[in-house]
Design a protein around this motif. Structure first.
Motif, PDB file in Angstrom:
ATOM      1  N   ASN A 284       1.158  -2.388   5.272  1.00  0.00           N
ATOM      2  CA  ASN A 284       0.366  -1.164   5.410  1.00  0.00           C
ATOM      3  C   ASN A 284      -0.918  -1.166   4.551  1.00  0.00           C
ATOM      4  O   ASN A 284      -1.832  -0.391   4.822  1.00  0.00           O
TER       5      ASN A 284
ATOM      6  N   ASP B  73      -2.128  -7.837  -5.722  1.00  0.00           N
ATOM      7  CA  ASP B  73      -3.191  -7.955  -4.725  1.00  0.00           C
ATOM      8  C   ASP B  73      -2.637  -8.737  -3.533  1.00  0.00           C
ATOM      9  O   ASP B  73      -2.466  -9.950  -3.601  1.00  0.00           O
ATOM     10  N   VAL B  74      -2.372  -8.027  -2.442  1.00  0.00           N
ATOM     11  CA  VAL B  74      -1.718  -8.683  -1.303  1.00  0.00           C
ATOM     12  C   VAL B  74      -2.638  -9.660  -0.564  1.00  0.00           C
ATOM     13  O   VAL B  74      -2.178 -10.400   0.302  1.00  0.00           O
TER      14      VAL B  74
ATOM     15  N   GLY C 225       0.823  -1.208   0.000  1.00  0.00           N
ATOM     16  CA  GLY C 225       0.000   0.000   0.000  1.00  0.00           C
ATOM     17  C   GLY C 225       0.854   1.253   0.000  1.00  0.00           C
ATOM     18  O   GLY C 225       0.496   2.270   0.598  1.00  0.00           O
TER      19      GLY C 225
ATOM     20  N   THR D 294      -5.922  11.213   4.960  1.00  0.00           N
ATOM     21  CA  THR D 294      -5.543  10.533   3.703  1.00  0.00           C
ATOM     22  C   THR D 294      -6.818  10.336   2.889  1.00  0.00           C
ATOM     23  O   THR D 294      -7.914  10.683   3.350  1.00  0.00           O
ATOM     24  N   ASP D 295      -6.681   9.707   1.712  1.00  0.00           N
ATOM     25  CA  ASP D 295      -7.864   9.413   0.875  1.00  0.00           C
ATOM     26  C   ASP D 295      -8.889   8.591   1.650  1.00  0.00           C
ATOM     27  O   ASP D 295     -10.093   8.722   1.443  1.00  0.00           O
ATOM     28  N   MET D 296      -8.381   7.721   2.553  1.00  0.00           N
ATOM     29  CA  MET D 296      -9.289   6.822   3.286  1.00  0.00           C
ATOM     30  C   MET D 296     -10.272   7.602   4.144  1.00  0.00           C
ATOM     31  O   MET D 296     -11.433   7.217   4.281  1.00  0.00           O
TER      32      MET D 296
ATOM     33  N   TYR E 103     -13.604  -4.049   9.725  1.00  0.00           N
ATOM     34  CA  TYR E 103     -12.314  -3.331   9.801  1.00  0.00           C
ATOM     35  C   TYR E 103     -11.686  -3.478  11.194  1.00  0.00           C
ATOM     36  O   TYR E 103     -10.495  -3.784  11.318  1.00  0.00           O
TER      37      TYR E 103
ATOM     38  N   LYS F 189       0.303   5.615  -2.001  1.00  0.00           N
ATOM     39  CA  LYS F 189      -0.258   6.902  -1.549  1.00  0.00           C
ATOM     40  C   LYS F 189      -0.444   6.896  -0.043  1.00  0.00           C
ATOM     41  O   LYS F 189      -0.129   5.899   0.618  1.00  0.00           O
TER      42      LYS F 189
ATOM     43  N   GLY G 108      -4.465  -1.460   3.106  1.00  0.00           N
ATOM     44  CA  GLY G 108      -5.729  -1.631   3.817  1.00  0.00           C
ATOM     45  C   GLY G 108      -6.869  -0.922   3.122  1.00  0.00           C
ATOM     46  O   GLY G 108      -6.660   0.010   2.337  1.00  0.00           O
TER      47      GLY G 108
ATOM     48  N   HIS H  16       1.121  -2.128  -4.531  1.00  0.00           N
ATOM     49  CA  HIS H  16      -0.169  -1.429  -4.434  1.00  0.00           C
ATOM     50  C   HIS H  16      -1.181  -2.172  -5.272  1.00  0.00           C
ATOM     51  O   HIS H  16      -0.829  -3.102  -6.015  1.00  0.00           O
ATOM     52  N   TYR H  17      -2.447  -1.752  -5.171  1.00  0.00           N
ATOM     53  CA  TYR H  17      -3.475  -2.387  -5.999  1.00  0.00           C
ATOM     54  C   TYR H  17      -4.463  -1.332  -6.492  1.00  0.00           C
ATOM     55  O   TYR H  17      -5.664  -1.541  -6.528  1.00  0.00           O
TER      56      TYR H  17
ATOM     57  N   ILE I  33       0.581  -2.156  10.129  1.00  0.00           N
ATOM     58  CA  ILE I  33      -0.258  -0.985  10.413  1.00  0.00           C
ATOM     59  C   ILE I  33      -1.655  -1.464  10.825  1.00  0.00           C
ATOM     60  O   ILE I  33      -2.418  -1.994  10.011  1.00  0.00           O
ATOM     61  N   SER I  34      -1.938  -1.277  12.086  1.00  0.00           N
ATOM     62  CA  SER I  34      -3.233  -1.643  12.655  1.00  0.00           C
ATOM     63  C   SER I  34      -4.114  -0.390  12.682  1.00  0.00           C
ATOM     64  O   SER I  34      -4.044   0.438  11.765  1.00  0.00           O
ATOM     65  N   SER I  35      -4.901  -0.218  13.730  1.00  0.00           N
ATOM     66  CA  SER I  35      -5.717   0.996  13.870  1.00  0.00           C
ATOM     67  C   SER I  35      -6.223   1.078  15.303  1.00  0.00           C
ATOM     68  O   SER I  35      -6.437   0.046  15.959  1.00  0.00           O
TER      69      SER I  35
HETATM   70  P1  NAD Z   1      -5.061   4.883   1.310  1.00  0.00           P
HETATM   71  O1  NAD Z   1      -6.430   4.515   0.853  1.00  0.00           O
HETATM   72  O2  NAD Z   1      -4.565   6.270   1.089  1.00  0.00           O
HETATM   73  O3  NAD Z   1      -3.997   3.844   0.669  1.00  0.00           O
HETATM   74  C1  NAD Z   1      -4.244   2.468   0.703  1.00  0.00           C
HETATM   75  C2  NAD Z   1      -3.120   1.723   0.013  1.00  0.00           C
HETATM   76  O4  NAD Z   1      -3.402   0.310   0.114  1.00  0.00           O
HETATM   77  C3  NAD Z   1      -3.011   2.028  -1.489  1.00  0.00           C
HETATM   78  O5  NAD Z   1      -1.645   2.023  -1.859  1.00  0.00           O
HETATM   79  C4  NAD Z   1      -3.702   0.848  -2.131  1.00  0.00           C
HETATM   80  O6  NAD Z   1      -3.254   0.545  -3.455  1.00  0.00           O
HETATM   81  C5  NAD Z   1      -3.306  -0.269  -1.178  1.00  0.00           C
HETATM   82  N1  NAD Z   1      -4.163  -1.435  -1.306  1.00  0.00           N
HETATM   83  C6  NAD Z   1      -5.516  -1.505  -1.140  1.00  0.00           C
HETATM   84  N2  NAD Z   1      -5.928  -2.762  -1.421  1.00  0.00           N
HETATM   85  C7  NAD Z   1      -4.844  -3.475  -1.775  1.00  0.00           C
HETATM   86  C8  NAD Z   1      -4.620  -4.825  -2.171  1.00  0.00           C
HETATM   87  N3  NAD Z   1      -5.624  -5.694  -2.286  1.00  0.00           N
HETATM   88  N4  NAD Z   1      -3.366  -5.209  -2.480  1.00  0.00           N
HETATM   89  C9  NAD Z   1      -2.328  -4.333  -2.382  1.00  0.00           C
HETATM   90  N5  NAD Z   1      -2.469  -3.055  -1.997  1.00  0.00           N
HETATM   91  C10 NAD Z   1      -3.712  -2.638  -1.696  1.00  0.00           C
HETATM   92  O7  NAD Z   1      -5.046   4.483   2.854  1.00  0.00           O
HETATM   93  P2  NAD Z   1      -4.222   5.085   4.107  1.00  0.00           P
HETATM   94  O8  NAD Z   1      -5.140   5.980   4.840  1.00  0.00           O
HETATM   95  O9  NAD Z   1      -2.896   5.555   3.692  1.00  0.00           O
HETATM   96  O10 NAD Z   1      -4.099   3.758   5.003  1.00  0.00           O
HETATM   97  C11 NAD Z   1      -2.924   2.972   5.068  1.00  0.00           C
HETATM   98  C12 NAD Z   1      -3.074   1.990   6.211  1.00  0.00           C
HETATM   99  O11 NAD Z   1      -3.282   2.707   7.436  1.00  0.00           O
HETATM  100  C13 NAD Z   1      -4.280   1.059   6.064  1.00  0.00           C
HETATM  101  O12 NAD Z   1      -3.946  -0.224   6.550  1.00  0.00           O
HETATM  102  C14 NAD Z   1      -5.316   1.688   6.962  1.00  0.00           C
HETATM  103  O13 NAD Z   1      -6.256   0.751   7.429  1.00  0.00           O
HETATM  104  C15 NAD Z   1      -4.423   2.212   8.083  1.00  0.00           C
HETATM  105  N6  NAD Z   1      -5.050   3.261   8.870  1.00  0.00           N
HETATM  106  C16 NAD Z   1      -5.425   4.435   8.283  1.00  0.00           C
HETATM  107  C17 NAD Z   1      -6.020   5.395   9.070  1.00  0.00           C
HETATM  108  C18 NAD Z   1      -6.460   6.712   8.500  1.00  0.00           C
HETATM  109  O14 NAD Z   1      -7.100   7.475   9.239  1.00  0.00           O
HETATM  110  N7  NAD Z   1      -6.149   7.043   7.266  1.00  0.00           N
HETATM  111  C19 NAD Z   1      -6.241   5.160  10.431  1.00  0.00           C
HETATM  112  C20 NAD Z   1      -5.852   3.950  10.987  1.00  0.00           C
HETATM  113  C21 NAD Z   1      -5.248   3.013  10.195  1.00  0.00           C
END
Ligand code: NAD
Length: 249
Positions: free
Chosen positions: A92, A65-66, A13, A192-194, A157, A16, A94, A37-38, A142-144
């Motif tokens: 990472n 696809d992980v 991941g 982030t985008d999420m 989740y 981004k 998710g 990434h995916y 990377i958990s949450s």
């Molecule tokens: P994001 O949506 O910006 O990026 C997600 C990344 O995961 C991308 O690179 C995407 O291509 C990759 N991905 C998704 N599905 C995939 C798959 N099947 N195979 C390979 N890669 C895959 O998300 P983010 O906010 O940067 O989150 C990163 C991590 O942090 C995640 O595990 C998320 O659960 C965790 N997290 C995020 C937050 C938050 O507030 N943003 C909070 C707690 C935890």
């Protein structure tokens, strides 16, 4: 430029968000970086590679696809055959598929568990032998914060992220004697985008639950991840470090 003495770092991941920022943090030490990434298209991963190249890092990115064990096995064999080692694995990748349990479909459950949790097994299982052989390595999952405290609408989740915590502690115990540190970082709400998709009203409610009174930045998470992979944290394993502005304490 990176050379053969620099660490090989694989970040799932990494195209981004938090994963990209972790990659940019490792660029400071001129690590050799492999991003998985995916995304539907390559634009985010290409931007990340460009940012890394501007910092003198010749990184590579693969669409994998992980959640697929076979796909992960294939790419890790390829990375190991070319680099001969992997020093750091950051699990990472998710996704979220939020809805109340009453409306949650089997597909929503399976997708989140497979991409967030099974992927951690897939990648760690495919890297661990080489780390044991080289008698060293760093794994950060990377958990949450919601894996610890729960969150309405996130049964899939939060279960996946709680699973990561248990997995981290068990694997840390299994490989500690081999000089491998396995830790988890549990972010709170990070820009982030999420989280960009959340309605403003929900964001305001969340901010009220954050003692430090703001969303975190990807850099807040990346610094902690990087520190856990440094010599300064060599006596730390099996821990879950919360980077959540105090949401959980
Ligand atoms: P994001 O949506 O910006 O990026 C997600 C990344 O995961 C991308 O690179 C995407 O291509 C990759 N991905 C998704 N599905 C995939 C798959 N099947 N195979 C390979 N890669 C895959 O998300 P983010 O906010 O940067 O989150 C990163 C991590 O942090 C995640 O595990 C998320 O659960 C965790 N997290 C995020 C937050 C938050 O507030 N943003 C909070 C707690 C935890």
């Amino acid at each position: 430029m990176n050379d053969s003495s620099s660490r090989v770092v694989v970040i799932t991941g990494g195209s981004k968000g938090i994963g990209r920022t972790i990659a940019l943090r490792f660029a400071h030490e001129k690590a050799r970086i492999v991003i998985l990434h995916y995304d539907v298209d390559e634009s985010a991963s290409e931007s990340t590679l460009k940012m890394l190249s501007q910092r003198g890092i010749g990184a590579e990115s693969h669409k994998v696809d992980v959640s697929s064990f076979a796909a992960v096995e294939g790419i890790f064999k390829d990375i190991l055959s070319r680099f001969q080692r992997i020093d750091v694995l950051i699990n990472n990748a998710g996704i979220t598929k939020d809805t109340l349990l009453m409306r949650m479909t089997e597909a929503d459950w399976d997708a989140v568990i497979n991409i967030n949790l099974k992927s951690v097994f897939n990648c760690t299982q495919n890297v661990i032998r080489s780390m044991v052989k080289q008698r060293g390595g760093k794994i950060v999952n990377i958990s949450s914060v919601v894996g610890q405290i729960g969150n309405a609408g996130q049964a899939n989740y939060s279960a996946s992220k709680a699973g990561i915590m248990g997995f981290t502690k068990t694997v840390a115990r299994e490989v500690a004697a081999r000089g491998i540190n396995v830790n988890a970082v549990a972010p709170g709400f990070i820009d982030t985008d999420m989280t960009a998709v959340l309605p403003e009203k929900i964001k305001e409610t969340f901010i009220q639950q954050i003692p430090l009174g703001r969303f975190g930045q990807p850099e807040d998470v990346a610094e902690t991840v990087y520190w856990l992979c440094s010599d300064a944290a060599s006596y730390i394993t099996g821990q879950v470090i919360h980077v959540s502005g105090g949401m959980y304490m």
